[in-house]
Design an enzyme around this catalytic site. Sequence first.
Site, mmCIF file in Angstrom:
data_model
loop_
_atom_site.group_PDB
_atom_site.id
_atom_site.type_symbol
_atom_site.label_atom_id
_atom_site.label_comp_id
_atom_site.label_asym_id
_atom_site.label_seq_id
_atom_site.Cartn_x
_atom_site.Cartn_y
_atom_site.Cartn_z
ATOM 1 N N VAL A 117 0.854 -1.285 -0.195
ATOM 2 C CA VAL A 117 -0.089 0.284 0.101
ATOM 3 C C VAL A 117 0.928 1.314 0.037
ATOM 4 C CG1 VAL A 117 -1.968 0.925 1.005
ATOM 5 C CG2 VAL A 117 -1.485 -1.261 1.265
ATOM 6 N N ASP B 103 5.680 1.726 10.268
ATOM 7 C CA ASP B 103 4.996 2.427 9.210
ATOM 8 C C ASP B 103 3.622 1.289 8.590
ATOM 9 O OD1 ASP B 103 6.896 0.425 7.984
ATOM 10 O OD2 ASP B 103 6.144 1.092 6.191
ATOM 11 N N GLU B 104 2.747 2.052 8.500
ATOM 12 C CA GLU B 104 1.251 1.289 7.718
ATOM 13 C C GLU B 104 0.801 0.296 8.596
ATOM 14 O OE1 GLU B 104 2.464 1.858 2.894
ATOM 15 O OE2 GLU B 104 3.383 0.147 3.899
ATOM 16 N N SER B 105 0.922 0.612 9.738
ATOM 17 C CA SER B 105 0.031 -0.424 10.513
ATOM 18 C C SER B 105 -1.449 -0.005 10.160
ATOM 19 C CB SER B 105 0.177 -0.067 12.077
ATOM 20 O OG SER B 105 1.622 -0.218 12.441
#
Lengths: 544, 544
Positions: A7, B320-322
Amino acid sequence: MNIVCLVFIFFVFLPIQCYSLTVSSRGEVWPLPQQVTWFNASRGLRGKDGIVFNPVEPTTWENCQILQDVYKHYISKKYIYSYGIGKEFVAQPEILKVNIKINKPCPGDDVYPQQGMNEQYFLTVRNDEDARIEADEIWGVIRGIETLSQLIYVEDGYYYIKAVTIYDYPRFPVRGFLLDTGRHFLAPSVIMRQIDLAAQNKLNLFHWHIVDNEAFPYTSDVFPNLSIGAFSPRHRYSKSNIQEILKFARMLGIRVMIEFDTPGHVASWKGQPGFLAKCKPGAIPSIMNPTIDDNYKFLTELLKEVVSLFPEKYLFLGGDESVFWYNDCWKFDPEIVAYMKKYNFNVTALEALHVSKVSHIVDEISKEHTRLYWQDSFIKYNPDDKAVIGVWTPHAGKKWQPVMKQIAQKGHKVVLYACWYLNYIAYRDDWIKPGKNGQGDFETPWYDCDPHEFGATEEEKTLVLGGVASMWGELVDGANVEDRLWPRASAVAERLWSDKASTSSSEAARPRLLEHTCRMIGRGFRAQPANGASFCPVDVGMAL
Amino acid sequence: MNIVCLVFIFFVFLPIQCYSLTVSSRGEVWPLPQQVTWFNASRGLRGKDGIVFNPVEPTTWENCQILQDVYKHYISKKYIYSYGIGKEFVAQPEILKVNIKINKPCPGDDVYPQQGMNEQYFLTVRNDEDARIEADEIWGVIRGIETLSQLIYVEDGYYYIKAVTIYDYPRFPVRGFLLDTGRHFLAPSVIMRQIDLAAQNKLNLFHWHIVDNEAFPYTSDVFPNLSIGAFSPRHRYSKSNIQEILKFARMLGIRVMIEFDTPGHVASWKGQPGFLAKCKPGAIPSIMNPTIDDNYKFLTELLKEVVSLFPEKYLFLGGDESVFWYNDCWKFDPEIVAYMKKYNFNVTALEALHVSKVSHIVDEISKEHTRLYWQDSFIKYNPDDKAVIGVWTPHAGKKWQPVMKQIAQKGHKVVLYACWYLNYIAYRDDWIKPGKNGQGDFETPWYDCDPHEFGATEEEKTLVLGGVASMWGELVDGANVEDRLWPRASAVAERLWSDKASTSSSEAARPRLLEHTCRMIGRGFRAQPANGASFCPVDVGMAL
């Protein structure tokens, strides 16, 4: 297949890109053969010396030098057993003999593949008997040997070959790749690596866009002064460079079609006095003066030399984008302006006249040659009835389709380039994922573009010779040409070789394309990842 | 400069792309040194053995092993005289002696470059005296040797070195490149080539994003079972692989900062039982369960091992991006749901709590380490006062600027990543030409992005440590990483090393970047064309 979503946060919204962690197939073939019967069995191979070729009547080693060369190429370069990580298979002491039969006599050293070359072959591998490759011509055997090599895979450290019967032939006779040595020089060794890879993908034509505005690396014996248009004295192709390339390409059944592009894109031809039209101050003279007879005498002599050097009977003569130098040059050069006035020609008509003159020159030189041009002049005029037309624009969407239709309706044979400008790049699996922003972002992914898909009648379909994947050189040189071409051109190769219906699913193709990519890597080439996360048995730089 | 216009027909309109046929500079330096005085003269070099290094007090060969190693590296790899096409210069029989003086004692084998490493150096080359490189630390000498090597050029077949006095030092202390070995494996030899190239560009940090969802190539002695997360047993970094990389990087003054990213991006950590949160059916568990104490005990032991293996005191801990696994996992796993309810945490707070816990672990293990995280948790919370923050988003436009401001205002030191996602590609000279379509099409070209340009106060500017050029691995492996990185990362390297005002013109930089690209090619690396048509003295694959 293990779907992994990666993502990227973007502006304030979150578009999600889903990549598959592709798992490679094993022992499958790219491009997909026309007819395959799998025997659901594999035969163990002894190891490094587990395969021998055996010519059978009427073929012998003695009467088929090219077969010897191909055999040596495949064996010495380890193209069979490319991963090199298999062990000796003691349970399989027998060597696999591959009987090779070519029905027609093998060509002599001076015979090169040409339009009409027969590439069909039969191949069988069984558990209990010799393998067999049979073809009418050596070109089919070469394709069959590549297929045979692709049936080999490694499992638990041992080599196996899949048992199979294949009858195979190409869908289109012209399946090419274009390299541009006018914008950046490509060393002969780099060119030969791409030819080698092309053969591994069953392409059969190298369209060599050898010169352009920026450089003239061709070395002419008749007009040595043209070499002042090379980047440097070292950035030139000597006659022996070219002959080496031609010989290597022939050995792998690859035609080498040379292009000398006129009337435009000729800024580097400055070594020929009087050839270039005069242009407005600030504009670089990049188009020839078509009003001077001497320029056609010069072209005649140059093309004579070219035709004697290149055995290929397809000769590409350019003809694109003259429009860009109409105003700055043709409408500026007083001599040309006067000529157009005198004969009541406008610039597009003058361009068509030039094409017509060039065609007559080639016709004078040789009755055997087929003339090819880019589409430009043929949209409005028809300066050469017999010309084969390269459709190269537009790239966007499917807007190339009406152009194909228009050219075919005029009765021209046609080759599709527009779908496959592989120099354009985008951050995505572009062989299959479409873009929407135009340049570098093709709406039709490489794999999906079909040269017949332009509302063609059955008769028009017979005019479609095939397609060419282009790697224009503005941003490409020996550093990146290889990984930028492969396996993206592999997608084009399958589209042009294989049956459309059998290869309509890119999802089905994905594991096979990964295996093929890994195969090229295993053979020492730099094929980049076609998709998201993946791995090969042997990745680039990995020790065995 | 010879301006050549290449034109692409597109739809019905004709956008014209003008490329310059760039002509290379000769004997100029990339990145541009801070202070240079050219003497408008060059000194002839005898040839292959025309330069020797000569340590002067207090430096000796005996007390500076690393200098011996660097010397050997530069001489044996022909990094001095990289084109290899010069002739013996009989008119210049004298060997150029380069006196090398390092004011501080050379570091022992176990001392690695760290934050605060001193890279400044003085360099003089004159016609009538020995050349001289002087620095406080070996790291400055290494940078000076690279500069010295870049002053050499070939003219009419002879080698020359430019006479010059240079005083040089980096603008930013952190100048990095990121490789991602979680999406595709990069062979140690491939990684070391990039480290070598990084040093040629005076970068000083390799951010090794070693594991990710797709693969866990790190080999843990303490938790060997984690290796089931590798692509294959062959796709792993052994301890000796890592040590070899560390040693090589140290020799060139490159720090190796390892990243172990939690809580998200951990799907490949499946070898540790109970580590992964439970997720909705169909979702791949890719985030850890932060409610289990054992998971932090595990992380403690793993990080202890990591810290003992990697000498670098900057430790990147991800974060990041959890958000991508909030709904599918953290809001799904009953244990986590219950935990959040019990302690009245929401998911973002839980994420911040995790970061805080990891920081405490590192604090327990070592007081010497600096913790680094991606920005995510630090936008809303501040789970670690002392953390250095990597700003990686947004990429579009200059929208990263308010994020830098926000992080700096909280008092964090900060490293800029957002401008330089070099994995994104577009068909253009993207180091300098802007795009407008977002991803892969950065509005701010690499060369123009300045880490100070966010309305920073003077105090905030001191918090900006530098930047990192990232090559995420989704579409990149050993086949294409090198030409995709270079010379695009060279543009970033100059932005981070050189004075901004002296390097504001990309037109002025262009011939120098071409020379630098050619230099990397001459040294045997694959740096792709940065611009349009061009050529190098020796292009890839050209025989000497």
